[in-house]
Design a protein around this motif. Sequence first.
Motif, PDB file in Angstrom:
ATOM      1  N   GLN A  58       0.724  -1.421  -0.126  1.00 54.52           N
ATOM      2  CA  GLN A  58       0.240  -0.095  -0.063  1.00 54.52           C
ATOM      3  C   GLN A  58       0.806   1.195   0.001  1.00 54.52           C
ATOM      4  O   GLN A  58       0.232   2.370  -0.239  1.00 54.52           O
ATOM      5  N   PHE A  59       2.276   1.054   0.049  1.00 57.82           N
ATOM      6  CA  PHE A  59       2.976   2.029   0.130  1.00 57.82           C
ATOM      7  C   PHE A  59       4.196   2.491  -0.933  1.00 57.82           C
ATOM      8  O   PHE A  59       4.472   1.133  -1.352  1.00 57.82           O
ATOM      9  N   LEU A  60       4.537   3.295  -1.215  1.00 56.05           N
ATOM     10  CA  LEU A  60       5.682   3.480  -2.116  1.00 56.05           C
ATOM     11  C   LEU A  60       7.258   3.013  -1.553  1.00 56.05           C
ATOM     12  O   LEU A  60       7.232   3.355  -0.381  1.00 56.05           O
ATOM     13  N   ASN A  61       7.851   2.472  -2.301  1.00 55.86           N
ATOM     14  CA  ASN A  61       9.245   1.983  -1.989  1.00 55.86           C
ATOM     15  C   ASN A  61       9.062   1.330  -0.454  1.00 55.86           C
ATOM     16  O   ASN A  61       9.872   1.388   0.419  1.00 55.86           O
ATOM     17  N   ALA A  62       8.228   0.359  -0.201  1.00 60.12           N
ATOM     18  CA  ALA A  62       8.082  -0.195   0.976  1.00 60.12           C
ATOM     19  C   ALA A  62       8.347  -1.742   0.692  1.00 60.12           C
ATOM     20  O   ALA A  62       7.472  -2.642   1.143  1.00 60.12           O
ATOM     21  N   THR A  63       9.508  -1.992   0.394  1.00 58.36           N
ATOM     22  CA  THR A  63      10.065  -3.752   0.343  1.00 58.36           C
ATOM     23  C   THR A  63      11.387  -3.750   1.215  1.00 58.36           C
ATOM     24  O   THR A  63      11.970  -2.794   0.749  1.00 58.36           O
ATOM     25  N   THR A  82      20.601  -3.808  -0.051  1.00 57.96           N
ATOM     26  CA  THR A  82      20.132  -3.000  -0.910  1.00 57.96           C
ATOM     27  C   THR A  82      18.717  -2.325  -0.268  1.00 57.96           C
ATOM     28  O   THR A  82      17.955  -1.680  -1.062  1.00 57.96           O
ATOM     29  N   ASN A  83      18.388  -2.543   0.770  1.00 60.16           N
ATOM     30  CA  ASN A  83      17.302  -1.921   1.457  1.00 60.16           C
ATOM     31  C   ASN A  83      17.524  -0.286   1.307  1.00 60.16           C
ATOM     32  O   ASN A  83      18.719   0.382   1.777  1.00 60.16           O
ATOM     33  N   THR A  84      16.628   0.493   0.867  1.00 60.96           N
ATOM     34  CA  THR A  84      16.764   1.882   0.818  1.00 60.96           C
ATOM     35  C   THR A  84      16.183   2.716   2.173  1.00 60.96           C
ATOM     36  O   THR A  84      16.435   4.029   2.436  1.00 60.96           O
ATOM     37  N   PRO A 159       5.038   7.365   0.807  1.00 59.03           N
ATOM     38  CA  PRO A 159       5.787   6.414   1.561  1.00 59.03           C
ATOM     39  C   PRO A 159       5.158   6.166   2.943  1.00 59.03           C
ATOM     40  O   PRO A 159       4.405   6.916   3.511  1.00 59.03           O
ATOM     41  N   LEU A 160       5.671   5.112   3.552  1.00 58.56           N
ATOM     42  CA  LEU A 160       5.088   4.863   4.770  1.00 58.56           C
ATOM     43  C   LEU A 160       5.247   5.893   5.959  1.00 58.56           C
ATOM     44  O   LEU A 160       4.441   6.288   6.781  1.00 58.56           O
ATOM     45  N   SER A 161       6.211   6.571   5.684  1.00 58.26           N
ATOM     46  CA  SER A 161       6.471   7.686   6.778  1.00 58.26           C
ATOM     47  C   SER A 161       5.645   8.951   6.637  1.00 58.26           C
ATOM     48  O   SER A 161       5.620   9.987   7.324  1.00 58.26           O
ATOM     49  N   GLN A 162       4.915   8.788   5.658  1.00 55.21           N
ATOM     50  CA  GLN A 162       4.166  10.016   5.083  1.00 55.21           C
ATOM     51  C   GLN A 162       2.594  10.094   5.241  1.00 55.21           C
ATOM     52  O   GLN A 162       1.878  10.776   4.990  1.00 55.21           O
ATOM     53  N   VAL A 163       2.252   8.750   5.612  1.00 58.18           N
ATOM     54  CA  VAL A 163       0.797   8.514   5.724  1.00 58.18           C
ATOM     55  C   VAL A 163       0.183   9.107   7.029  1.00 58.18           C
ATOM     56  O   VAL A 163       0.672   9.151   7.939  1.00 58.18           O
TER      57      VAL A 163
END
Length: 501
Positions: A58-63, A82-84, A159-163
């Motif tokens: 449900q989020f951007l760049n959330a893997t 490789t985690n961002t 992104p998760l941080s902005q929800v």
Amino acid sequence: MAHQTIVSAPGKVLVSGGYLALDPNYSGTVVSTSSRFYTVIREDPTSGTNSIRVRSPQFLNATWGYSVSTTGSSVTVEDSTTNTSKNKFVYLALQITLALVVQISGITAVNETLNKGLDIAIVGDNDFYSQRDKLASLQLSRTLDSLSQIPPFTPTGVPLSQVHKTGLGSSAALITSLVSGLLIHFSSIPADSLTSPTSHGRLFAHNVAQYVHCYAQGKVGSGFDVAAAVFGSHIYTRFNPAVLHGLMNEESLRSQALYPALEPTNKAWDHVIKPFQLPPLTRLMLADVDAGSDTPSLVGKVLKWRTENPEQGMSFFCTLALWTDIDTLNTRLADTLVELSTLYKEDPISYTTAVKYIASLQPIQWSANPFQPKEELPTITKFSDAHVISQAIRTKMKEMGNLSGVPIEPEEQTKLLDSCVSLAGIVGGGVPGAGGYDAIWLLVCDPVDASPDIPPLRRVEQVWSEYTELNVSPLSVVESLAGGARVESLGAIPGLAEATA
């Protein structure tokens, strides 16, 4: 068919016991919600041996990728290079749960299950996140009917941080579903553990989820949100925080002392879970109010005031008296709601007609009819009691907020709540949990047939849609009658297969 485990856990609403639930001398009434978090665990040969991929679609760049290494009787989980970004909650859930799996099932169980790698997808129902922007993009009004038109597990686009979360306890529900799913997937608790409310496996999953959640937050909180995710609606008395104090350090994450400390036979886990359910023919309503509150900050200020409060010149005993008054009211409210359920069981017909009657009247009118059929009077009296008690709780909580300088029920929320609880068929309401600006809850009568009158739910919706002093949007949640954490079937949950594919 490849080995697959799916576990869900509900969100929560603390309708009474805010702040007091932090103290084991007091209790809180927590309602679990129909909105749930889902963890889907599958074999994933593409991720490689001893690798775990965790996704929040449900989020951007959330893997996030993790490698798992085992040495002797220990297991270590490490972030992939490789985690961002990092996800502390997920990492700790993996590290702690796998360390326990080794202690319960042996190192071989970990190696065999991870031989083909794992893919873990985690999604939450839409109500965990504000849907204002989604409704606006679809040109829909902020109503319950509009919310039902949004696809399940809809992407947030951020992104998760902005929800923008809605305060339903997303982190507790996420951790509970993930920890429970891992314990079942690695056969460390039986697959049927979550069919019983008091099984050893459910109790163990609770203790582990509490530890993970506390460690991730950096403090031992009250735990009512995790308890709701595990057990469903209940009256909660917290565990003594000392049970976890010795584990709140990095060395403990892989310690052999972990399992004995978290095992349900450890008597230091002295929390009390008393079953609870909202009365029949009532409905929980929640509103997402577009203003933010920092819950840890609010709690910290109230607790500091409770122990110090020099500016009021109040003694500790005066503060204690206020908390005792609130606790007495909280207990009376819970007891009254339970007694209503008993009245329904004893005489469902009279109860049903009484609910329809009060659903058409303002609370001040409920007991005013001298010709009310006598068989309906016990139900009407109890509902009237619940309304009076819930209003008294609001008054006392607002008093505590004023004394501590904390906006537990800010004036803006008071105006909104007052405009709601005076409507026909409204049992009570308040600001959930620690209070603040970001949500309100209402308990409304929900008769089988309100005609010819307007159902209370629609009256509330109209007030919210026309309210101008705050930006109010409903949530579609109701109380979960399915209880706490449970094993799910992929095809039984609409949209889950597509969201986690």
